[in-house]
Structure formats: C-alpha cells, structure tokens
Motif scaffolding. Structure first.
Motif, PDB file in Angstrom:
ATOM      1  N   VAL A 113       0.840  -1.097  -0.126  1.00 24.19           N
ATOM      2  CA  VAL A 113       0.090  -0.157   0.056  1.00 24.19           C
ATOM      3  C   VAL A 113       1.015   1.171  -0.134  1.00 24.19           C
ATOM      4  N   THR A 114       0.582   2.122  -0.993  1.00 27.25           N
ATOM      5  CA  THR A 114       1.368   3.254  -1.086  1.00 27.25           C
ATOM      6  C   THR A 114       0.558   4.725  -1.162  1.00 27.25           C
ATOM      7  N   GLN A 115       0.927   5.622  -0.587  1.00 26.11           N
ATOM      8  CA  GLN A 115       0.494   7.055  -0.322  1.00 26.11           C
ATOM      9  C   GLN A 115       1.251   7.809  -1.276  1.00 26.11           C
ATOM     10  N   MET A 116       0.433   8.829  -2.015  1.00 25.95           N
ATOM     11  CA  MET A 116       1.062   9.695  -2.942  1.00 25.95           C
ATOM     12  C   MET A 116       0.320  11.027  -2.691  1.00 25.95           C
ATOM     13  N   GLU A 117       0.972  12.043  -2.840  1.00 24.11           N
ATOM     14  CA  GLU A 117       0.159  13.447  -2.817  1.00 24.11           C
ATOM     15  C   GLU A 117       0.591  13.896  -4.120  1.00 24.11           C
ATOM     16  N   ILE A 118      -0.471  14.389  -4.930  1.00 21.88           N
ATOM     17  CA  ILE A 118      -0.452  14.478  -6.073  1.00 21.88           C
ATOM     18  C   ILE A 118      -1.056  16.237  -6.463  1.00 21.88           C
ATOM     19  N   LEU A 119      -0.080  16.876  -7.229  1.00 19.10           N
ATOM     20  CA  LEU A 119      -0.465  18.201  -7.636  1.00 19.10           C
ATOM     21  C   LEU A 119      -1.810  18.321  -8.368  1.00 19.10           C
ATOM     22  N   SER A 120      -2.738  18.825  -7.968  1.00 17.21           N
ATOM     23  CA  SER A 120      -3.911  19.047  -8.645  1.00 17.21           C
ATOM     24  C   SER A 120      -4.926  20.047  -7.983  1.00 17.21           C
ATOM     25  N   PRO A 121      -4.598  21.382  -8.051  1.00 15.34           N
ATOM     26  CA  PRO A 121      -4.982  22.705  -7.226  1.00 15.34           C
ATOM     27  C   PRO A 121      -6.748  22.448  -7.307  1.00 15.34           C
ATOM     28  N   LEU A 122      -7.235  22.406  -8.396  1.00  7.19           N
ATOM     29  CA  LEU A 122      -8.692  22.298  -8.540  1.00  7.19           C
ATOM     30  C   LEU A 122      -9.454  21.441  -7.871  1.00  7.19           C
ATOM     31  N   VAL A 123      -8.743  20.189  -7.783  1.00  6.99           N
ATOM     32  CA  VAL A 123      -9.391  19.119  -7.068  1.00  6.99           C
ATOM     33  C   VAL A 123      -9.181  19.234  -5.372  1.00  6.99           C
ATOM     34  N   ALA A 124      -7.906  19.885  -5.361  1.00  6.72           N
ATOM     35  CA  ALA A 124      -7.502  20.170  -3.741  1.00  6.72           C
ATOM     36  C   ALA A 124      -8.449  21.031  -3.135  1.00  6.72           C
ATOM     37  N   ARG A 125      -8.974  22.028  -3.983  1.00  6.27           N
ATOM     38  CA  ARG A 125     -10.006  22.996  -3.347  1.00  6.27           C
ATOM     39  C   ARG A 125     -11.163  22.465  -3.284  1.00  6.27           C
ATOM     40  N   LYS A 126     -11.804  21.643  -4.012  1.00  7.47           N
ATOM     41  CA  LYS A 126     -13.034  21.050  -3.806  1.00  7.47           C
ATOM     42  C   LYS A 126     -13.305  19.766  -3.164  1.00  7.47           C
ATOM     43  N   ALA A 127     -12.454  18.718  -3.144  1.00  7.19           N
ATOM     44  CA  ALA A 127     -12.702  17.426  -2.755  1.00  7.19           C
ATOM     45  C   ALA A 127     -13.046  17.291  -1.279  1.00  7.19           C
ATOM     46  N   LYS A 128     -14.213  16.584  -1.093  1.00  9.06           N
ATOM     47  CA  LYS A 128     -14.744  16.476   0.272  1.00  9.06           C
ATOM     48  C   LYS A 128     -14.490  14.789   0.672  1.00  9.06           C
ATOM     49  N   PRO A 129     -14.452  14.434   1.980  1.00  5.67           N
ATOM     50  CA  PRO A 129     -14.518  13.009   2.342  1.00  5.67           C
ATOM     51  C   PRO A 129     -15.460  12.337   1.711  1.00  5.67           C
ATOM     52  N   GLY A 130     -15.020  11.082   1.044  1.00  3.89           N
ATOM     53  CA  GLY A 130     -15.960  10.242   0.717  1.00  3.89           C
ATOM     54  C   GLY A 130     -15.790  10.367  -0.990  1.00  3.89           C
ATOM     55  N   GLN A 131     -15.431  11.400  -1.654  1.00  2.34           N
ATOM     56  CA  GLN A 131     -15.181  11.611  -3.001  1.00  2.34           C
ATOM     57  C   GLN A 131     -14.052  11.004  -3.688  1.00  2.34           C
ATOM     58  N   PHE A 132     -14.077  10.608  -4.800  1.00  8.32           N
ATOM     59  CA  PHE A 132     -13.160   9.913  -5.552  1.00  8.32           C
ATOM     60  C   PHE A 132     -12.400  10.771  -6.658  1.00  8.32           C
ATOM     61  N   ILE A 133     -11.587  10.357  -7.193  1.00 11.12           N
ATOM     62  CA  ILE A 133     -10.990  10.781  -8.374  1.00 11.12           C
ATOM     63  C   ILE A 133     -10.482   9.737  -9.462  1.00 11.12           C
ATOM     64  N   ILE A 134     -10.535  10.070 -10.623  1.00 11.20           N
ATOM     65  CA  ILE A 134     -10.091   9.228 -11.665  1.00 11.20           C
ATOM     66  C   ILE A 134      -8.534   9.530 -12.323  1.00 11.20           C
ATOM     67  N   LEU A 135      -7.733   8.599 -12.382  1.00 16.76           N
ATOM     68  CA  LEU A 135      -6.629   9.047 -13.023  1.00 16.76           C
ATOM     69  C   LEU A 135      -5.914   7.998 -13.967  1.00 16.76           C
ATOM     70  N   ARG A 136      -5.159   8.293 -14.955  1.00 19.76           N
ATOM     71  CA  ARG A 136      -4.553   7.651 -16.029  1.00 19.76           C
ATOM     72  C   ARG A 136      -3.015   7.969 -15.548  1.00 19.76           C
ATOM     73  N   VAL A 137      -2.275   6.679 -15.580  1.00 15.17           N
ATOM     74  CA  VAL A 137      -0.960   6.857 -15.355  1.00 15.17           C
ATOM     75  C   VAL A 137      -0.152   7.473 -16.375  1.00 15.17           C
ATOM     76  N   ASP A 138      -0.367   6.766 -17.712  1.00 16.23           N
ATOM     77  CA  ASP A 138       0.059   7.368 -18.921  1.00 16.23           C
ATOM     78  C   ASP A 138      -0.937   7.358 -20.178  1.00 16.23           C
TER      79      ASP A 138
END
Lengths: 472, 286
Positions: free
Chosen positions: B14-39
């Motif tokens: 299990v790994t923890q990462m902190e990702i730069l994404s100011p718009l998401v950081a401003r809005k996200a609340k507990p229980g919400q999710f993101i979608i990512l693509r690595v490449d």
C-alpha cells in the motif's frame, strides 16, 4: 445530357475483409467520381437541400465548385457554415435531411451530397492547412462545457468572431461522442483530432479533465470572468430495461462497450482496458448506437444478433449503417423483445469463475399494433411466444437519460421533468442569464448535426448578448 | 501536469501519494473520488480521495498494488507526473445530524475511511473506529485513526497485532451490549461490508457502505459502475459514479456487486503479470 439516375456508389472495404478490422469502411470518392456525382446536381433555383441542412450549408454552391475542379473553393463554401465537414460528411443522416429534399430525388436517386462533402473535406485535409487567420480579440471570454459536436461548433464560431473561448472537457481527450461513441471504422479519430487542432489554431483553449458541476460549477465560471457559458455536456447515463439478469457478467450498456473500445482502445491487443471479445453477442435496440455496438462486437470476433422490438421499417438507424451491418453478417432479429437474461450457476462450485456469466436471453415475439403518439406502430407482445437465444454478451442500446451533474449544481437552471435543459429554441438561451445550452443535454440523444446546429445557434445568440452588454 | 509531490510506502503493498491538482484539492470532500491515468495508453481507474491540502494544491491518494495500473503507478516517484487526474467525483459522505458514528474500515479501505473519520471528529461527533487487517504487516494509518477517534479497535485476522478477529466482533459486542450509533459507515472489501450490514441489521442501526465498482469514465456516462438496490421490494439500478459511492447498506445487492467485480478477473491477472514482467525487465536492463 441525360442525368445518371443513380448516385455514384461509395467505394467500400469488402464486407468479408472489414468485418475483421477497425479501418474505415467507406473509402471515399476519387476526384473523377466526385466531379461526375457533382454534375448530377441540377443547380435548381429554390435549393431545397439548403433548408434540409441543420446548419444551412450552401450546398449547390459548393457542388458547383466541385464541377469545375475547384475543390478548395468548395471547402471554403462549406466551412462558412460548418466547423466539422469531415465529420458530417461521414455521420450525418443525409437521407432524412439535405438529400431527402433534393429535387433530383423526386424522380431518381438524390445527389450524394454527404459523399461530396466528405470528399471535399478529406481533399482539404490531405494537405497541411495554413494556420487559419485568427480574428482580432474582442476582449470577451466565453466558457464552453463539453467538447462534443455542439461545443466544438459553438467554440469555433465564437473564436472566429474574436472571443476568447475555453472548452472544458470531462474526459482525457477532446471530441465527446465523436471520440468515445462513434467507432474508428465509421469516423477515424485522426479526423476528430484534426478538427480539434484546427479550433486550437483559431485560439480556442481546450481544458481536459475538468468536470463542470464537480471540478468547477457554472457559477464559478462566471466568478472567474467568463461572461457567457454554453452547456453542451451531451447525453448522460444509459437506460436499461429493468428486466431480470441485467446485473450478470457480460451485460453492458452500449455506452460502456463503445467507450471501452473507442476511447480506451480495448480493441487493440496492447490496451490495458479489458472488453469481452468473441462468442455470441446480442445487441438490444435499433438506433445508430446499436449498429455501432453490433459492428464493433463483430470486429472483436463475435457472432452478433440485433434484437429490436419493431420491424425493419421503424428501425431508427441510418439506412447505410443498417445495410453495412447486414453485409457484414449481423443478424437482425426483428419484432422481438427480451424478457429476461439467464446466467450460469454451478450448483457444485460457488467459486466457479463462470458463475454469474450470461448464457442466454429469453425473448418474446412482438407484432405491430396501433400507431402511438409519434405515429409509429406500437409493438404488442404475442402471448406465449417466449423463446431462448444463446448469448455470452448482451449490449443494451436503449438510449440515455441526461447527466445530472450540471442541473444539480446550477441554481435557477430549469430542466424538463426528464432532465433535459430547457432552452429557447431560437437562441439556445436557458432560464439563467448568460447561460446557453444545446445538443443532447437539451434534446436527449439525437444526431451530431443537430447538436452542431444548436451550437451554431447559441454562438450567434451569445455574440448578440455580449455585444448588447458591451453597448449598454 | 499532475506531479507527484510526495510518495510514502504505508506497507509493502500500500502506497500513499500526494498529487499536485489545485482544482481538485480546493473542492474534494471526504467520500469523494478521483479518476487517474498513469500514461497515455493507460486505463482510467478510480481512487478515493484520502485527504487534501488546498493551500499547497495537493490531493492525497492511497492505493494497494492489485493490478497492472496500480503496479505502474507504484513505479512512479516523487517528481514524476500522472497523465490525467480528474475530480472530485461522486457525492461526499453525508454528515448532517450524525452525532455518534462508528467507522468500520477493512484493509486498504481504511485509507478511505480515515478522512471520513477525521471529518466527523472535526465536526464534533463521537467517533468509534474499527479497523481490520489480515496481519500485522498490513496495518496502516493506526496513528491517524487514534488521533481522530474517541475509541479505536484494531483487529487482525490472524491475531498478529491488536485483537484477534474480524471487524464485526467489536461491532457485535457494542451493539449486543445495548450501544447504538446514529450511523455506521463501512468501507472495505464487499464481503466485509456485507457482514457489517448483517451485524447491524438486528439492531436497526443505519449503515452506509462505500462502493467501489469497476468504472470507466466516472462522470455519469458509461454505466459500467451500476449496482442494484433492493428498495421497497423493487430492484433499482443506481450508478456509483454520480449517485454514490455511498449507499444505504441495507439496500445494496452485494452478491451481484461481488460477481460483477470479478468480471475481468482473468484479464486483470494476466495484465498484472505482463506489467510486472515488463517493469522487471526494464529494471534489469537499466
């Protein structure tokens, strides 16, 4: 000179070949074919075809240019009215629009307007275009939500008038349904990306990975200095039948099946995104999306049957798509309606990986009864006519209901009871000042060209609105 | 670009990462999710937001290496960037009117449960947390839970740490002893959430479950994340991406969700092995 009564046929890949690849089916006219087909146009005075086009392309004018071999001139005529000619030449339902109105069509086959449009656009795109001239900036900013056909059209028209336009796209690639929905073999993705690049060259900014209604709200767009917003967020969540077995493994919505294949490239061996390939596939529905799903499944190696509850006459898909599907060997099981989907369950092994997989669909025969309010004859069940069709995969292509994200987060935005955004049809204006909308978000699932028409209407209205504001 | 600002291994998988994404950081609340693509060739995967730092513009994600995409993600380091990162998606966990809550997390699900527990603690609710793991080596976020819980039970399946047993043991004890909660919120493997619902049922304590089905677009378009709720004797189709991911645990058809979650098991295992081989080869060549 006698007019050739028939349209020049479109060269296509042989059905037996194309059934196994994702390359484009229709190959396009040669120069000679285009000039010959153009010469069928009577150049009649009242030009009914123009009225049949949702964006009113000056059709006889562009065809006249083809007649004289001035193909670039023809392109310039089309691009005065349409931002996406290479797309529309491929996916418009011409038989119910421009070509349906063609004077020649009264006695013979109408002029192949769509095929000519495609020829002109491909011809133009074959040579690297000079950077389009950017209009002088007028200092106004407009946000466009969604980069599908309505959004791209609206953005292009406004950019040509000097507006600073930003298009916000929720997915990772611009193009909306042109990218996730319509398959490569009908609309190559290089064509879509080229159209998007043309818009960028006009100065349009495209921000992917922004979900309006979540990442930013419409109100926040205004706070950030956008003076008008166009919502072209497209159709939303897929509909299901509500029958038993729709939760089994192997049941897809057409949106999911097509998104996996088109957007995520699951048809390619090296894709990280999985999709069910091969076996027996049943597609439920009779629209263009059903045809796209069926033909995609076929190319992934499946035996495909389309199940539709009415008859061939009522099938809503474009005629050409139906013919292509038939040629490729897709079976049409008409006047048939699924009643439940059956699944596998190993009685001795609850951990059998096949447990919960689709095995068959139970269907009922239908017959056509009285016409409904739209004039289409209503399908009526034939009692006791149940029969079982074997299947490994079932794809539901039954349409969509509007995405709730924007209406739920935009105060004062009025919507229909079924969720579509309410607009003034003349302008695309919504109940919120400065907010316009068009395309499937307003109409529910419809065609690319209608969405483009709505984008165009809204761009004109936004220009008038902001010009008035500036004068005030 | 969505740069990886910090990376930390929480346990061997299990790994923890902190990702730069100011718009998401401003809005996200507990229980919400993101979608990512690595490449650019990668699949879209949903991950629940494990925390945000709006000032820095970063979003915390915690993931377990379970397949090809998470394996690729885990190979990225601080300073690398993700191709795509979109959110916040889904509806935030409802907190209104809940004064006494029991948070039940299992395995990597604790990463999702933690910000929910922290939120209730911040709002002044009485927080009881039950977190469960297979064994001692897999325990994550114990200190974080301790800091935001009035009571914390740490359980391991094999008894190598905390209390021996699964998460329903302390739950049964509390409920059986007459204690009650305004809400039980459970996040973890489907089978665990199913048993938490079963444990709560005799006592009529409301249960919220956080569903994590297979998703593609995550924005309310494809319908791949659908699940069935049994509501008033009727089967109702809902979509985890826009209607969830939180649902009333008493309504969810867990058996169907479990079956659907395994739809691509064979493909995923194969892709995972291929990716591992590729990444190993790449390492050897370097």
């Amino acid at each position: 000179m006698a007019v050739n009564p028939k349209k020049h046929p479109m060269p296509t890949q042989e059905p037996a070949v194309r059934a196994h690849n994702f390359s484009e089916v229709a190959l396009g006219y040669t120069e000679q074919m285009a000039v010959e087909e153009a010469s069928r146009c009577l150049n009649c005075k009242n030009q009914p075809c123009v009225a049949g086009c949702p964006v009113n392309i000056e059709i006889p004018d562009f065809i006249s240019h083809i007649k004289t071999g001035d193909f670039e001139g023809a392109y310039q005529v089309i691009s005065r009215s349409s931002s996406l000619p290479a797309v529309c030449g491929r996916v418009c339902p011409q038989e119910s629009q421009c070509e349906a109105k063609c004077t020649l069509g009264i006695r013979f086959e109408p002029v192949g307007i769509g095929r000519l449009e495609r020829f002109v656009a491909d011809r133009h795109n074959a040579v690297p275009a000079a950077a389009p001239e950017k209009a002088a900036a007028n200092g106004h900013r407009v946000a466009v939500v969604g980069s599908g056909p309505s959004g791209l059209t609206c953005a292009g028209d406004l950019a040509r008038k000097g507006y600073a336009v930003t298009v916000f796209e929720a997915l990772h690639t611009a193009g909306g349904v042109l990218v996730y929905g319509i398959p490569e073999f009908r609309l190559p993705k290089t064509i879509v990306s080229r159209e998007v690049e043309t818009l960028k060259a006009l100065g349009v900014e495209v921000e992917t990975n922004v979900v309006i209604g979540k990442t930013l709200t419409v109100d926040e767009l205004f706070e950030e200095g956008y003076e008008a917003v166009f919502i072209g967020s497209g159709a939303g969540l897929p509909k299901f039948m509500g029958i038993e077995g729709e939760g089994l493994k192997g049941v897809y919505s057409a949106n999911e099946f097509l998104t996996r294949s088109n957007l995520m490239k699951a048809y390619r061996e090296d894709s990280d995104t999985p999709i069910m390939k091969g076996g027996k596939v049943i597609v439920v529905g009779g629209g263009n999306v059903a045809m796209d799903a069926a033909r995609t499944a076929l190319r992934l190696g499946a035996e495909v049957t389309i199940v539709y509850r009415r008859s061939m006459e009522e099938l809503p898909a474009r005629r050409e798509e139906v013919e292509h599907a038939q040629e490729e060997g897709i079976v049409f099981n008409l006047l048939t309606n699924p009643t439940r989907i059956l699944g596998y369950q190993n009685p001795d092994d609850p951990r059998d990986p096949k447990n919960g997989c689709v095995t068959a669909v139970e269907c009922l025969r239908m017959e056509l009864g009285e016409p409904d309010e739209k004039g289409r004859r209503r399908p009526v069940e034939v009692p006791g006519s149940e029969f079982i069709v074997e299947a490994d995969t079932v794809i539901m292509a039954l349409g969509t209901s509007p995405n709730p994200l924007i209406r739920d987060t935009t105060k004062g935005l009025e919507t229909q009871r079924w969720g579509g955004i309410i607009v003034n049809e003349e302008t695309g204006a919504t109940s919120r000042e400065g907010v316009y909308a068009g395309g499937d978000a307003v109409t529910g699932a419809a065609t690319v060209i209608l969405a483009m028409g709505a984008g165009k209407t809204a761009a004109k209205a936004i220009d008038e609105y902001l010009s008035k504001q500036a004068d005030a | 670009m969505y740069t990886i600002v910090r990376k930390k291994e929480l346990n061997p998988t299990v790994t923890q990462m902190e990702i730069l994404s100011p718009l998401v950081a401003r809005k996200a609340k507990p229980g919400q999710f993101i979608i990512l693509r690595v490449d650019d060739e990668g699949e879209r995967i949903p991950l629940t937001v494990a925390g945000t730092d709006p000032a820095e513009g970063t979003v915390k994600i915690i993931f377990q290496v379970v397949g090809a995409t998470t394996e690729k993600l885990n190979h990225l380091n601080e300073g690398d960037a993700l191709c795509d990162f979109v959110g916040p998606l889904g509806v935030a966990t409802h907190t209104d009117g809940i004064k006494k809550v029991c948070i039940v997390g299992g395995g990597v699900g604790c990463a999702i449960a933690m910000p929910v527990a922290q939120e209730f603690h911040r709002l002044g609710a009485e927080v009881t947390s039950v977190i469960g793991f297979r064994n001692k080596d897999l325990v994550i976020l114990e200190d974080e839970f301790k800091a935001c819980s009035d009571r914390l039970f740490v359980m391991t399946d094999d008894g190598s740490y905390g209390t021996h047993g699964n998460v329903t043991a302390p739950l049964n004890e509390m409920l059986g002893g007459g204690e009650t909660f305004d809400m039980i919120i459970t996040i973890g493997p489907l089978i665990m959430m199913k048993f938490v619902v079963a444990a709560a049922r005799p006592y009529n304590v409301p249960v919220t479950v956080s569903m994590n089905p297979i998703m593609i677009d995550g924005t309310g378009m494809c319908g791949g994340c659908r699940l069935t709720l049994l509501r008033d004797g009727k089967r109702v189709t809902k979509f985890a991406c826009v209607d969830g991911p939180d649902f009333n645990g008493y309504e969810v058809d867990f058996d169907e969700a479990m079956s659907r979650g395994r739809m691509y098991a064979a493909f995923e295992r194969h892709a995972y092995e291929e990716t591992c081989n590729l990444l190993r080869k790449g390492k050897e060549e370097n």
